[in-house]
Design an enzyme around this catalytic site. Structure first.
Site, mmCIF file in Angstrom:
data_model
loop_
_atom_site.group_PDB
_atom_site.id
_atom_site.type_symbol
_atom_site.label_atom_id
_atom_site.label_comp_id
_atom_site.label_asym_id
_atom_site.label_seq_id
_atom_site.Cartn_x
_atom_site.Cartn_y
_atom_site.Cartn_z
ATOM 1 N N HIS A 1 -9.206 32.060 17.766
ATOM 2 C CA HIS A 1 -9.603 32.975 16.679
ATOM 3 C C HIS A 1 -8.388 33.685 16.079
ATOM 4 C CE1 HIS A 1 -13.712 32.543 18.362
ATOM 5 N NE2 HIS A 1 -13.075 32.623 19.525
ATOM 6 N N SER B 1 12.923 33.529 -4.519
ATOM 7 C CA SER B 1 12.104 34.053 -5.607
ATOM 8 C C SER B 1 13.028 34.482 -6.727
ATOM 9 C CB SER B 1 11.297 35.242 -5.107
ATOM 10 O OG SER B 1 10.923 36.052 -6.193
ATOM 11 N N LYS C 1 13.320 37.294 -0.727
ATOM 12 C CA LYS C 1 12.374 36.243 -0.358
ATOM 13 C C LYS C 1 13.017 34.910 0.030
ATOM 14 C CE LYS C 1 8.380 36.053 -0.863
ATOM 15 N NZ LYS C 1 7.283 36.271 -1.774
ATOM 16 N N GLU D 1 4.089 24.742 2.444
ATOM 17 C CA GLU D 1 3.054 25.163 1.484
ATOM 18 C C GLU D 1 2.626 24.002 0.598
ATOM 19 O OE1 GLU D 1 3.509 29.558 -0.064
ATOM 20 O OE2 GLU D 1 5.475 28.650 0.133
#
Ligand code: ARG
Length: 473
Positions: free
Chosen positions: A168, A289, A295, A302
């Site tokens: 979980h 970024s 970043k 992704e």
């Protein structure tokens, strides 16, 4: 009348099937029905199929040896023209098959027109896709092997590294990072086996089915199959030209790979976040970024996660393409290529990126360890300890629950508590409790086949690496 006086002169852009037509194809319809823009990538396998077909026709004396040689020479030149970028593809000639055949006739005259004897584009295209897919399967199999090698290498390196195991997405029990990566390897192992199984059904030759019913020529299908490296010729001509279940099966294999990689990706993305901070992905697999200077984005995982949608979408397209098609060939099947090709390109790209990236994952072992400590991950070990000392499991569960509640309040892990502190919850707790409360004690205790103990993980990685070294792909 000799053959030559029967020979109708056509320019290479006229339709080979134009005989019964009284008006030219509508210009839009011509574009709409053509597949040459995307099926030209079958050119190599189309030519190989034609060479084998001509060789077989000569063997059964439908063609003379001289005709066969002329055809093979012509086709070989055409292959060179295509590879040099000199071939003029024509939409008027609809598809890769008619483009190549028309060019052959341009080059060698009437003999070129004999190549299609005893064959139809229906069995030709089914053969081409199977040959093409078979070669791609072998490339993909090798890439999966490379990825599995990377995973096993990483698992071996990190066999002793302790991290929290999750259920979980909540800290559950300590596991070793190597064990976690070997779980990924299991997924890829099954995918590899599925791929090889799929290959068996891909590698069957439809050629000889002709349009749908077979042909009146004395063809030798065993010979053509052998020349093309197929395991055997197909056994029903109607089925051979119509079914694309082999492509569907491949896309279903590919979908599972992508779903597996999406799971790996999700974990990498989480682990690389500042909140988890378990790993670093090398800069070469990330981007920055344009607005936020701090970043470093895990773009590769992704994108792979995102591309899983595209691949499973193509699987669905092919299933729906096949649905309700009556026997035998229908033009619908021309729509099989773009999804299949895109699945191939996508999965090859994703596997390549993963095979390069996985062995380069940098592990932050201290952070993983700290996270396992913070999450009361050895609570089950304490319960098991109490059971060994004569407490019933449900009572032990209750005792440990209370100890955890105390730990939360005091901001203390179980292993940080003193013996006195622990003994307030049960008089069955003794000094040896600390052997099981440590993270090492916990993972070392799970020392059986498939367990997370470093010893088991090391043995498992050795086994995996030995098996991988024995693979042909
Ligand atoms: N381009 C066609 C395809 O991809 C080749 C077969 C065409 N056959 C036909 N009878 N029109 O399916």
């Amino acid at each position: 009348m000799s053959n030559d006086s029967n020979h109708t002169e056509k320019t290479s852009t006229e339709k080979p099937w134009g005989g019964r037509f009284t008006e030219p194809t509508d210009a839009f319809v011509e574009q709409f029905t053509a597949s040459v823009d995307f099926d030209q990538r079958l050119y190599y396998h189309d030519i190989q199929g034609s060479i084998a077909h001509a060789t077989m026709l000569a063997k059964v004396e439908v063609l003379t040896d001289a005709e066969k040689n002329q055809i093979i020479e012509g086709l070989t030149e055409i292959q060179a023209e295509i590879e040099a970028g000199e071939f003029q593809w024509s939409v008027t000639l609809e598809d890769v098959h008619m483009n190549i055949e028309a060019r052959l006739t341009d080059k060698i005259g009437i003999t070129g027109k004999k190549l299609h004897t005893g064959r139809s584009r229906n069995d030709q295209v089914a053969t081409d896709i199977r040959l093409y897919l078979r070669d791609e399967i072998d490339v993909i199999a090798a890439e999966i092997t490379r990825l599995q090698q990377g995973m096993a290498t990483l698992a071996k390196r990190e066999a002793n590294t302790i991290m929290p195991g999750f259920t979980h997405l909540q800290t559950a029990q300590p596991v070793t990072f190597g064990h976690h990566i070997l779980a990924w390897n299991e997924m890829l192992q099954r995918d590899y086996e599925r791929l090889l199984d799929c290959r068996k059904r891909v590698n069957i030759m439809p050629l000889g089915a002709a349009a749908l019913a077979g042909t009146t020529y004395p063809i030798d299908r065993e010979l053509t199959a052998k020349l093309l490296g197929f395991d055997r010729p197909s056994t029903n001509s109607l089925d051979s030209v119509s079914d694309r279940d082999f492509a569907i099966e491949f896309c279903s294999f590919a979908s599972l790979v992508m779903i597996h990689l999406s799971r790996c990706s999700e974990e990498l993305i989480l682990w690389a976040s500042a909140q988890f901070n378990f790993i670093d992905l090398p800069d070469r697999f990330c981007t920055g970024s344009s607005i936020m200077p701090q970043k470093k984005n895990p773009d590769v995982p992704e994108l792979v996660r995102g591309k899983s949608g595209r691949v499973t979408g193509h699987l669905f397209s092919l299933l729906m393409l096949m649905k309700s098609q009556p026997l035998a060939y229908n033009k619908d099947n021309q729509e099989d290529k773009e999804p299949l090709f895109d699945v191939l390109d996508t999965i090859k790209g994703c596997l390549r990126a993963y095979a390069d990236m996985v062995p380069a994952i940098q592990v932050k072992a201290e952070n993983m360890r700290e996270a396992a400590r913070r999450g009361f991950s050895t609570a089950t070990d304490l319960a098991d300890y109490l059971v060994v000392n004569g407490v019933a499991f449900r009572d032990a569960h209750e005792v440990v629950g209370k100890a955890v509640a105390y730990g939360i309040e005091q901001e203390k892990d179980l292993s940080d508590m003193s013996l006195d502190e622990l003994q307030q919850f049960s008089d069955q707790i003794h000094a040896d409790v600390f052997d099981v409360l440590t993270l090492e004690g916990s993972v070392n205790a799970r020392d059986h086949l498939g367990g997370t103990a470093p010893k088991q993980v090391l043995a498992a990685t050795e086994k995996v690496l030995t098996n991988l070294a024995q693979r042909k792909h």
